[in-house]
Structure formats: structure tokens, C-alpha cells
Scaffold this motif. Structure first.
Motif, mmCIF file in Angstrom:
data_model
loop_
_atom_site.group_PDB
_atom_site.id
_atom_site.type_symbol
_atom_site.label_atom_id
_atom_site.label_comp_id
_atom_site.label_asym_id
_atom_site.label_seq_id
_atom_site.Cartn_x
_atom_site.Cartn_y
_atom_site.Cartn_z
ATOM 1 N N TYR A 62 0.818 -1.221 0.000
ATOM 2 C CA TYR A 62 0.000 0.000 0.000
ATOM 3 C C TYR A 62 0.853 1.272 0.000
ATOM 4 N N GLU A 63 1.994 1.185 0.692
ATOM 5 C CA GLU A 63 2.887 2.350 0.696
ATOM 6 C C GLU A 63 3.398 2.636 -0.710
ATOM 7 N N TYR A 89 0.639 3.982 -2.907
ATOM 8 C CA TYR A 89 0.360 5.369 -2.497
ATOM 9 C C TYR A 89 1.374 6.322 -3.113
ATOM 10 N N LYS A 90 2.649 5.946 -3.067
ATOM 11 C CA LYS A 90 3.695 6.803 -3.631
ATOM 12 C C LYS A 90 3.539 6.960 -5.146
ATOM 13 N N LEU A 144 1.032 14.568 -8.662
ATOM 14 C CA LEU A 144 1.908 15.748 -8.553
ATOM 15 C C LEU A 144 2.507 16.124 -9.910
ATOM 16 N N GLY A 199 -7.130 5.674 1.527
ATOM 17 C CA GLY A 199 -7.255 6.335 2.835
ATOM 18 C C GLY A 199 -6.141 7.347 3.070
ATOM 19 N N GLN A 200 -4.924 6.906 2.769
ATOM 20 C CA GLN A 200 -3.785 7.801 2.985
ATOM 21 C C GLN A 200 -3.843 8.993 2.023
ATOM 22 N N ALA A 206 -6.427 11.357 3.301
ATOM 23 C CA ALA A 206 -5.963 12.063 4.499
ATOM 24 C C ALA A 206 -5.040 13.210 4.134
ATOM 25 N N GLU A 207 -4.205 12.982 3.105
ATOM 26 C CA GLU A 207 -3.259 14.028 2.726
ATOM 27 C C GLU A 207 -3.846 14.983 1.700
ATOM 28 N N GLY A 208 -5.055 14.694 1.203
ATOM 29 C CA GLY A 208 -5.731 15.644 0.326
ATOM 30 C C GLY A 208 -5.436 15.492 -1.156
ATOM 31 N N TYR A 209 -4.784 14.400 -1.556
ATOM 32 C CA TYR A 209 -4.505 14.221 -2.987
ATOM 33 C C TYR A 209 -5.761 13.782 -3.741
ATOM 34 N N ASN A 242 -8.106 19.004 -7.005
ATOM 35 C CA ASN A 242 -7.626 20.061 -7.872
ATOM 36 C C ASN A 242 -6.537 20.835 -7.142
ATOM 37 N N LEU A 243 -5.313 20.627 -7.546
ATOM 38 C CA LEU A 243 -4.196 21.262 -6.827
ATOM 39 C C LEU A 243 -3.710 22.497 -7.582
ATOM 40 N N PRO A 255 9.932 19.612 -5.073
ATOM 41 C CA PRO A 255 11.059 19.912 -4.191
ATOM 42 C C PRO A 255 12.404 19.568 -4.821
ATOM 43 N N LYS A 279 17.855 17.940 -1.840
ATOM 44 C CA LYS A 279 18.705 18.682 -0.901
ATOM 45 C C LYS A 279 19.969 17.880 -0.626
#
Lengths: 465, 465
Positions: free
Chosen positions: B15-16, B19-20, B27, B59-60, B63-66, B79-80, B88, B91
Motif C-alpha cells: 500500500y505504501e 500510495y507513492k 503531482l 485512505g492515505q 488524508a493528505e488531500g490528494y 484540484n491542486l 522539491p 537537498k
């Protein structure tokens, strides 16, 4: 010539006793100003003590300014004209100030950690190891931002747990977030306007105001900070908890996060303080990523604490400064000593680096999940279920509960307090009371033993009628 | 339909990983806003994973709004639009800020405590006992002013050692005097004018200024603060070290103390902060009594620290508030948590109550006396004695030395630094440079091993030519 008897000398040494006698006589005016005192030798002979005793007595009286010496002339009583005329009153009556807050048998408002969960055995072992092996490090002053070893450990934790790519130097360690807020105000500027969430922790606004800066409240909508209100507010610094707002549990979605970053990037003065105080305890799914991890314009100051994840009685928090602020910090605030003792800094560093912190968090998450499930089951069985509804809230160590009652929130809190139970209401967290949702309780269940939850729910239920 | 391969899944759970993948595609714009996502069942079937995996993934992302869900309609991509357009930046380049100060082989300016003097064995024993016996206390939030046990121990120490009759409630414990200065400013008022000694520790003025209050310097005469200058200054709060001024060593005599108390009693706003930071280490005679002990008008705020008497790396200090200020403190600043961890508060309480602190101080006084005597002897034997004169100074862990040299103070400091020795000059402690006495060194000998003092003196001597 001055004569003193040593009859009542008690436990004092000869010179101490003599010093007290002469000092009292000067203070009471029995030896007037400018009186010449006997020479050391004559006085010693007269009192049948050694010259050294008189030397020590005069030395102490000179040091404190009761007498002075003129070379080749002798010792004279000082002129204490400006002396306040009364002798200190006896302070026999001890001061009593009501300093301790009322404590409750059952407290749904406490953020206190339960002692049984603190990893005492491991912590004791690490403390002992640190004290045995690190004597020199323990006695070497920590840099202003904290010892590097702890900052490296925190950077590693943030990388693994929060997807944040930060280096140890960016991390500034301090004795609690409250202290760090104060430091940040000194860093960012006292003339700026600080904005906090409404509803929210009233303490945050209190701290800003106590530090003398202007603080405004920005209302929330379902996604967090209301951007239009923020734009209209003239705020410079925005203090938020985007991954888990207290007490509503709102998680600010990615689109709103970008909007807020957009707001911040419109002026050099603007920054967002991301207060991530309980991100470790999201019980469902993965942790919500930090806003800091999508910040490419150095606008986010990330802040977190071990007082929530480890123990509220260990005062270690930290903030992550963007590079240009870090430079400003070391230029302007370098003179501050780190407020956390080396002993705890090194112990915590070992605790994180050796994997105990991650294990502790995982264990606590499993524990809280289990407790939450059981609390929910007890709730369903209780008569409270007929008068209350649990609002969806997956993120933290508390839940919101909407209740049916004819009492006002204030009345209910008072009624419940009489039963030795402390509750808080969402309405208490609003600065602007026109926006208030009443009859919503904030149930922090982490401080209440499971075997008592049932009876406490029944008592609550009875109080609502 | 969306299809992902699990080939590069690595250590992630299903699931991780999923999700990614979806988050990245959103994005990067590969899945446009408002796209309807497959239903959980269909998607699960298509990817050959369980529905629970898809449920967790969605679910994830919610929760994060995607993505968002519409009941009975399904899942849609958010809609972002306000999203900052760049992803990003990596770094990879770690941040390097010059954060650490240069360290010297021999440091006459260090206030660092020597590790060999810290009572490690006793401290370790007490830490262990506290952790074994006091679990509940260790996990119970400390009152704002500190745990009562420590405050009682400090009150007892002040009674025996400083002749101060104070009760435990008056004592406020904090993580270092620097932190307490900040608290005091919040308590007394930011609109007041704070006065400090000139010469004096520049850090004190820095802290006042950094906290945004007006700070003025009052010159000293041979008895301490110049009262006429003080009267002319419009200062409200006077911050002094009457029992041992740093760096001059001046002890303010009793008559001047009463004059200063007289000054303070002329206005309700006026207070004197008595900074008694090293009173324990007066090496000759008895300790000088604290001004607090002759204050009958509640004008003295007494302050002291264990960073000097125990270790600079243990951050525990305290202040003693007069009764009416104590009430103000609990009314206005009660919301601050104590900044010192319970673990160290209880350990220190035991250390004081069981008599170890007094023993430690006595041992250190004897040690410093011995060292002082030996340093003086080494000085007399050295070639430095021909170019320097030690000024009388009985009170502390340093002495003043007047030197003959054609270099300016700045030049000399630089020359000496090249030899890996750090010295400071009295002139560096003045705010108003017209008053400056140059060519007086402040020799803090407590951080230099005795066997090196001779060679360091020779090097110093050579640098002066």
C-alpha cells in the motif's frame, strides 16, 4: 573598649560570633559612625582571643562595608546614613500562595504521559552508560543549538519517519516548545504579527502575547486555515499544526498546504511555523508528510517535541530552521546557552540512534490503537451512547464527542467537576466566540485507566440529565 | 485503468508503494484533476492485490488531500491549482554554517567546569535511586515553578548558606538564568528600562535587548553602582551582582546596598535583580550576605544558578520572588511548563538534601584556594611577574592582572590567540569606551591544568614584548 562575652556563642566560630556582635551593634547605632575600633592586637588581648580571630572579624566587616581601614591609622565604623531605618522583620510566617492547580481523579484534559509506558529500564541503562562512558562530553558546553550527536540522531529520525531531508546543523534543541517560541520571536522579530488557529491551544497565543508580540486568530474551515481570512489579517507569521490540528483533528490537505506556502512566499517577512507536536501518533495509515518536506522556498520552520512522544516531564523539543534563518540564528542568538542538560541530550541521542525511540513509538501506537478500540466498545455499551455521538477522528490520542444536553458547556463542566472528573469542550478553544460549536467534548483518553472508563462514562451520562 | 507494476517495490509495503506511485502521478500531472479513480474492488482485481491494500492507499491519499471521495460516486483526484509548480529540489548538498566557535588549547575566558571535579559517582548513584524509587513522581508534571522537593531543598540551602529566610513557594526553577531573565521581563514589563553594570557581562545586556526591552549601562565606582548615575538614568529595574561583581570583583558595601534599596523603594515599578551567580566561591572568610536578606520592602529578586557551582552543562537556575511578585507570577505566567526535566530536578533535590552539595562546595573552595595559591606562586617565579601585577581580588575564580605592554588590548589578544591561548581584557567588558581601563587582563584560572600554568605564563610574557 569594646567587650563581648562569648557565653552565647553556640555553634559559631569565635570570629563569626564576634563579627555578628559588632555588626549588630553598628546596625543598632550602639557604635556610632566614624568610631575608631581598637587595634587588632589590643582587641585580641582584651578579648583573650588570637590576633587572627580579630583579623578575620575585621576582614569580613570590611568586605561587607560595615567598617573601613585607613592605612597607619586603624579601623573605623562606616557611615550608614542611607540605611533604611528598620531592621529586617522576622519572616516567621511562611508565604502561602495558591500555586497548585486542582487535580481530578479522572482527567480527560490531561496530556500527562502514563508512567507505565515510559521505557524506564532502557532509559536507566542508557543514562548509566552515558555517565560511565562520556564524562568529558558531559562536561563540555553544548553548542547553542544542542550537542551535535543529538541533532544528528533527530535528523536521522526525521529522514526515516517524516521524509524530511534536513541536516543536523539546522536543528535547534531547546527545553520545550514554549521556550522555542520565545527564541523564534527574537529571531523573526517582535514587530511582526503572529497568527494562530481559531480554535486552537490558547497557550500558544498566550505565549506570543506574554512575549509582547501582536497575535491574531485565524478561523479554520474544514481544510484548516481559512486562506482569505489569512490574507485579510496582515499576519506575517502563521503558526499551525497542518498534520493534526488540535482539538478538531483536521489534516490540512495538500492543496491547502500549497496555498499556504503560496501565501508565505509573497513577502520576505512571512514564515510558517509547522507545529508537528504529535505526528508520531497518527493511528491510521502512514504519518502525514510534513509541510516542511514540500517547502522549496525556505518558508517553513518545523517544530516538534519529545514531551509528547516520550514524557511530558522530560523537557526536550527542537526546531528545524531553513538555511538563511539558521545563519541569522548563529549571528544574532549565538550567545544563548542550550537550555537542555548534556546528560539528557546524550541519553536521548543514544535512545534514538540505537532504535529505541522508533520501537517506543511503535509500541505506543499499537497500545493506543488497542485502547481506542476498547474505549469505543465501552462507549457503545454505555448509556452515554444514547446521548452522545463520536465524531470521526482518526488521528490522535483523543476524540471529539457531540453530546445532547440542556446544560451549557460551562454548567456541564462544573457538574462533572463535582464528580471529580475533568472534561473540556471545543467551545473553550475558540478565541472568537461567535463561531463556537457548543456541546462537543474533547476526550483525551490517554490518561485514564481502562478499567475505569465504563464507570466514568456512566457518571458523565448522569451529569447530562 | 491505472496500472502499476510492483517490480521496484523495495522495502515498502504494497500500500505504501502504491500510495507513492499515485501521489507522484498526481503531482506530475499525469493523472489530471477531477479524474475518477477506479473503484476499490476493480482496482484491487486489476492489480491483483487485496481490497484492503487499495483501501489503505486511498485512505492515505484522502488524508493528505490528494484525492477525495464522494459518497456513492467514488474517488476523484483533487484540484491542486494553487500548487507551487516546482517539485522539491533535491537537498543533496548538506548545509554548512560556521556554527562552532574556535576552541583554544588554554582558555582563560572559559567558565567551563572541569570534569574531574564533578561528583560523578554520587550523581550516578542518586540518578539511579531516583529512577528506581520515584517512577510516579518522575512522570507527574512539575508545577510551573519546579517540583516542590527541589524548591524546599534550595530554600534550606539558602537558609543555611546565605542567611536567607525564604519559603519553597517563592523559588522558581528554570533552565538557566538566561531563560529566567526572559521570564522576568514578561513578569515585570517590557516597557520598563533595565539597567546593567558597566563594566559587566555583555551577555546580560544582549539578552535584555534581544527580548526587546530598553537596556542602559550604569557606570561603577569602587563600591559598585554609581547611585547618582542611576538616579539620572530613568531605569526601573537594576540588574547587579552586589556580592561579587564580574569582572572587577567589587563587593558592594552595606551602606551602598541600603542606598540602592532606597532608590528602589521610591517607585512601585522599581526592582533590583540580585544576580548571585558565584557567591558559593568566595574564597576568603564567610560568604557575603545576600542583599535579599536585608530587603524588607519586597524589592529584591534574588537569582542564582547551579551551572556555576555544579556544572555548566546541567542547566538549572532559580530565582526567589518577593511575595507580591509571586502572586503576579502565578496569575500571569502559570501556563508555562517548568523548563527543567523532572529527572534532574529530583536528582538535584536529593543531592542538596543529603548534604552532597555543601560537601561539593566545600571541597571546591578548598581546591580553588589551593590552586589560587599555587598559581600565585608560579606567577611570582615566572618572567610574567616583571611585566604584570596582580590586582587584589579575593572573591572569585579569577583575578585581574595589570600588564605593561606597548600593544593595544586588541593586538595582544590576537598575538596570544596565535599561541592557542585565549585571554580577555577588562576593556572588553565596557559598554562606554571612554571609561575604559586598558591593559588589565581577566585571568580565569579554573579551566587550566596547574602543570601548564607555568609555560602559559611564559608564552603570555613573550607575547607582550
Amino acid at each position: 573598649m569594646l567587650t563581648y562575652s562569648f557565653e552565647n556563642i553556640g555553634a559559631d566560630s569565635l570570629y563569626e560570633y564576634l563579627y555578628k556582635c559588632i555588626k549588630n551593634d553598628i546596625l543598632q547605632g550602639r557604635i556610632p559612625a566614624e568610631t575608631k575600633l581598637p587595634s587588632k592586637r589590643t582587641f585580641a588581648k582584651n578579648l583573650n582571643v588570637s590576633t587572627i580571630t580579630i583579623e578575620n572579624t575585621y576582614g569580613q566587616l570590611i568586605a561587607e562595608g560595615y567598617i573601613y581601614s585607613v592605612p597607619k591609622k586603624g579601623y573605623f565604623v562606616s557611615n550608614l546614613t542611607n540605611m533604611v531605618k528598620h531592621v529586617p522583620v522576622s519572616k516567621e510566617n511562611p508565604i502561602h500562595v495558591a500555586v497548585e492547580k486542582k487535580s481530578y481523579q479522572y482527567d480527560f484534559a490531561s496530556n500527562q504521559t502514563n508512567p507505565v509506558h515510559f521505557p524506564f529500564t532502557i532509559w536507566t541503562k542508557l543514562v548509566r552508560e552515558v555517565m560511565l562512558d562520556r564524562e568529558k562530553d558531559l562536561m563540555t558546553n553544548s553548542p547553542s543549538g544542542g550537542v551535535l550527536e543529538l541533532r544528528e540522531a533527530i535528523a536521522g529520525h526525521l529522514r526515516g519517519f517524516r521524509g524530511m531531508n534536513v541536516c543536523a546543523e539546522q536543528i535547534i534543541v531547546g527545553a520545550g516548545t514554549e521556550y522555542l517560541y520565545g527564541l523564534l520571536i527574537q529571531l523573526l522579530g517582535k514587530e511582526l504579527i503572529y497568527a494562530v488557529e481559531d480554535p486552537g491551544y490558547s497557550k500558544i497565543a498566550q505565549i506570543y502575547r506574554s512575549n509582547g508580540v501582536k497575535c491574531v486568530h485565524i478561523p479554520l474551515d474544514k481544510d484548516g486555515i481559512h486562506v482569505e481570512e489569512l490574507n485579510n489579517s496582515r499576519a506575517d507569521i502563521l503558526h499551525i499544526s497542518p498534520s493534526h490540528h488540535f482539538p478538531t483533528g483536521i489534516v490540512t490537505p495538500i492543496s491547502r498546504r500549497y496555498e499556504l506556502l503560496g501565501w508565505a512566499s509573497k513577502s520576505d517577512n512571512r514564515y510558517i511555523i509547522e507545529d508537528d507536536y504529535d505526528s508520531e501518533f497518527r493511528l491510521m495509515g502512514k504519518p502525514i508528510p510534513a509541510m516542511q518536506s514540500i517547502d522549496v522556498s525556505e518558508k517553513i520552520i518545523y517544530m516538534n517535541t519529545f514531551t509528547k512522544s516520550l514524557s511530558s516531564t522530560i523537557r526536550i523539543s527542537y526546531m528545524v530552521l531553513p538555511k538563511h534563518l539558521l545563519e541569522k540564528f548563529y549571528k544574532e542568538l549565538y550567545f544563548y546557552a542550550c537550555t537542555v542538560s548534556n546528560f539528557e541530550q546524550y541519553t536521548l541521542a543514544a535512545f534514538i540512534k540505537e532504535g529505541y525511540f522508533e520501537k517506543h513509538i511503535n509500541r505506543m501506537r499499537i497500545y493506543y490503537k488497542k485502547i481506542r478500540k476498547q474505549v469505543m466498545e465501552i462507549f457503545k455499551e454505555s448509556s452515554l451512547a444514547l446521548k452522545a455521538e463520536i465524531l470521526e477522528e482518526n488521528a490522535g490520542l483523543h476524540f471529539l464527542m457531540r453530546i445532547k444536553t440542556s446544560y451549557t458547556d460551562e454548567e456541564l463542566i462544573r457538574r462533572v467537576a463535582q464528580k471529580n472528573i475533568r472534561i473540556t469542550c471545543l467551545s473553550q478553544y475558540y478565541a472568537h466566540h461567535e463561531d463556537v460549536n457548543s456541546h462537543i467534548l474533547i476526550m483525551n483518553y490517554s490518561g485514564i485507566a481502562l478499567e475505569h472508563v465504563g464507570e466514568v462514562f456512566e457518571t458523565l451520562s448522569n451529569c447530562m440529565e
